[in-house]
Design a protein around this motif. Sequence first.
Motif, PDB file in Angstrom:
ATOM      1  N   UNK A   7       0.728  -1.030  -0.021  1.00  0.00           N
ATOM      2  CA  UNK A   7      -0.081   0.021  -0.112  1.00  0.00           C
ATOM      3  C   UNK A   7       0.930   1.351  -0.073  1.00  0.00           C
ATOM      4  N   UNK A   8       1.940   1.099   0.694  1.00  0.00           N
ATOM      5  CA  UNK A   8       2.587   2.298   0.836  1.00  0.00           C
ATOM      6  C   UNK A   8       3.615   2.597  -0.513  1.00  0.00           C
ATOM      7  N   UNK A   9       4.031   1.469  -1.024  1.00  0.00           N
ATOM      8  CA  UNK A   9       4.524   1.488  -2.373  1.00  0.00           C
ATOM      9  C   UNK A   9       3.605   2.155  -3.503  1.00  0.00           C
ATOM     10  N   UNK A  14       1.402   6.289  -6.977  1.00  0.00           N
ATOM     11  CA  UNK A  14       0.035   7.145  -7.485  1.00  0.00           C
ATOM     12  C   UNK A  14       0.584   8.719  -7.058  1.00  0.00           C
ATOM     13  N   UNK A  15       1.070   8.976  -6.129  1.00  0.00           N
ATOM     14  CA  UNK A  15       1.382  10.622  -5.958  1.00  0.00           C
ATOM     15  C   UNK A  15       2.308  11.077  -6.709  1.00  0.00           C
ATOM     16  N   UNK A  16       3.529  10.163  -7.233  1.00  0.00           N
ATOM     17  CA  UNK A  16       4.401  10.608  -8.234  1.00  0.00           C
ATOM     18  C   UNK A  16       3.662  10.752  -9.487  1.00  0.00           C
ATOM     19  N   UNK A  17       2.653   9.956 -10.088  1.00  0.00           N
ATOM     20  CA  UNK A  17       2.016   9.989 -11.191  1.00  0.00           C
ATOM     21  C   UNK A  17       1.369  11.194 -11.155  1.00  0.00           C
ATOM     22  N   UNK A  18       0.421  11.386 -10.207  1.00  0.00           N
ATOM     23  CA  UNK A  18      -0.497  12.689 -10.027  1.00  0.00           C
ATOM     24  C   UNK A  18       0.171  13.955 -10.132  1.00  0.00           C
ATOM     25  N   UNK A  19       1.443  14.044  -9.569  1.00  0.00           N
ATOM     26  CA  UNK A  19       2.433  15.196  -9.480  1.00  0.00           C
ATOM     27  C   UNK A  19       2.912  15.509 -11.020  1.00  0.00           C
ATOM     28  N   UNK A  20       3.170  14.440 -11.654  1.00  0.00           N
ATOM     29  CA  UNK A  20       3.974  14.649 -13.054  1.00  0.00           C
ATOM     30  C   UNK A  20       2.954  14.789 -13.852  1.00  0.00           C
ATOM     31  N   UNK A  67      11.100  10.752 -18.399  1.00  0.00           N
ATOM     32  CA  UNK A  67      12.318  10.307 -17.866  1.00  0.00           C
ATOM     33  C   UNK A  67      12.363  10.452 -16.504  1.00  0.00           C
ATOM     34  N   UNK A  68      11.813  11.692 -15.803  1.00  0.00           N
ATOM     35  CA  UNK A  68      11.741  11.749 -14.308  1.00  0.00           C
ATOM     36  C   UNK A  68      11.276  10.443 -13.698  1.00  0.00           C
ATOM     37  N   UNK A  69       9.789  10.021 -14.158  1.00  0.00           N
ATOM     38  CA  UNK A  69       9.061   8.871 -13.865  1.00  0.00           C
ATOM     39  C   UNK A  69       9.923   7.562 -13.564  1.00  0.00           C
ATOM     40  N   UNK A  74      12.741   3.970 -10.353  1.00  0.00           N
ATOM     41  CA  UNK A  74      13.863   3.202 -10.091  1.00  0.00           C
ATOM     42  C   UNK A  74      14.159   3.125  -8.555  1.00  0.00           C
ATOM     43  N   UNK A  75      14.295   4.532  -7.964  1.00  0.00           N
ATOM     44  CA  UNK A  75      14.639   4.873  -6.691  1.00  0.00           C
ATOM     45  C   UNK A  75      13.557   4.348  -5.876  1.00  0.00           C
ATOM     46  N   UNK A  76      12.325   4.196  -6.187  1.00  0.00           N
ATOM     47  CA  UNK A  76      11.226   3.935  -5.245  1.00  0.00           C
ATOM     48  C   UNK A  76      11.345   2.137  -5.325  1.00  0.00           C
ATOM     49  N   UNK A  77      11.718   1.574  -6.356  1.00  0.00           N
ATOM     50  CA  UNK A  77      11.787   0.221  -6.368  1.00  0.00           C
ATOM     51  C   UNK A  77      12.775  -0.286  -5.452  1.00  0.00           C
ATOM     52  N   UNK A  78      14.099   0.394  -5.572  1.00  0.00           N
ATOM     53  CA  UNK A  78      15.166   0.023  -4.781  1.00  0.00           C
ATOM     54  C   UNK A  78      14.904   0.094  -3.197  1.00  0.00           C
ATOM     55  N   UNK A  79      14.020   1.252  -2.949  1.00  0.00           N
ATOM     56  CA  UNK A  79      13.687   1.647  -1.737  1.00  0.00           C
ATOM     57  C   UNK A  79      12.836   0.512  -0.886  1.00  0.00           C
ATOM     58  N   UNK A  80      11.969  -0.220  -1.885  1.00  0.00           N
ATOM     59  CA  UNK A  80      11.109  -1.183  -1.600  1.00  0.00           C
ATOM     60  C   UNK A  80      11.600  -2.408  -1.581  1.00  0.00           C
ATOM     61  N   UNK A  81      12.709  -2.478  -2.330  1.00  0.00           N
ATOM     62  CA  UNK A  81      13.484  -4.116  -2.241  1.00  0.00           C
ATOM     63  C   UNK A  81      12.773  -4.656  -3.727  1.00  0.00           C
ATOM     64  N   UNK A  82      12.221  -4.015  -4.710  1.00  0.00           N
ATOM     65  CA  UNK A  82      11.741  -4.716  -5.709  1.00  0.00           C
ATOM     66  C   UNK A  82      12.645  -4.827  -7.007  1.00  0.00           C
ATOM     67  N   UNK A  83      12.977  -5.928  -7.428  1.00  0.00           N
ATOM     68  CA  UNK A  83      13.956  -5.946  -8.315  1.00  0.00           C
ATOM     69  C   UNK A  83      13.173  -6.683  -9.670  1.00  0.00           C
ATOM     70  N   UNK A  84      13.607  -6.508 -10.664  1.00  0.00           N
ATOM     71  CA  UNK A  84      13.371  -7.022 -11.708  1.00  0.00           C
ATOM     72  C   UNK A  84      14.481  -7.977 -12.648  1.00  0.00           C
ATOM     73  N   UNK A  85      14.255  -9.168 -12.894  1.00  0.00           N
ATOM     74  CA  UNK A  85      15.284  -9.961 -13.651  1.00  0.00           C
ATOM     75  C   UNK A  85      14.796 -10.255 -15.053  1.00  0.00           C
ATOM     76  N   UNK A  86      15.617 -10.071 -16.054  1.00  0.00           N
ATOM     77  CA  UNK A  86      15.263 -10.512 -17.482  1.00  0.00           C
ATOM     78  C   UNK A  86      15.857 -11.627 -17.470  1.00  0.00           C
ATOM     79  N   UNK A  87      15.101 -12.724 -17.948  1.00  0.00           N
ATOM     80  CA  UNK A  87      15.506 -14.135 -18.280  1.00  0.00           C
ATOM     81  C   UNK A  87      16.058 -13.999 -19.469  1.00  0.00           C
ATOM     82  N   UNK A  88      17.232 -14.758 -19.767  1.00  0.00           N
ATOM     83  CA  UNK A  88      17.617 -14.950 -21.113  1.00  0.00           C
ATOM     84  C   UNK A  88      17.220 -16.248 -21.657  1.00  0.00           C
ATOM     85  N   UNK A  89      16.893 -16.298 -22.877  1.00  0.00           N
ATOM     86  CA  UNK A  89      16.380 -17.637 -23.524  1.00  0.00           C
ATOM     87  C   UNK A  89      17.392 -18.116 -24.242  1.00  0.00           C
TER      88      UNK A  89
END
Length: 91
Positions: A7-9, A14-20, A67-69, A74-89
């Motif tokens: 919910x915090x994330x 949503x706040x960032x999107x609203x401001x932008x 670009x700002x978004x 990216x900063x928000x994802x890092x702050x909440x420990x969210x990572x994305x991994x690309x799987x190579x096929x």
Amino acid sequence: MDMAQRKAYWRRNLRLMAVLLTIWALVSFGAGILFVEPLNAVNFLGMPLGFWFAQQGSILTFLILIAVYVWRMDKLDKAFGITEYEMEVHH
């Protein structure tokens, strides 16, 4: 990630999107339509500033806001420990 963190994330996202989007609306609608007459008194790159905002400024502002978004998310994802991994096929 627990429900409170999710919910915090999303609240911060949503706040960032609203401001932008507010900035984009102010630039495109405000500078390109509402305040075009006073802005046209100023020349920018050889053309009236209000006209420039209506034709180019709102588009460039939108690209900068994208670009700002990306940067902020990216900063928000890092702050909440969210990572994305690309799987190579491998074939």
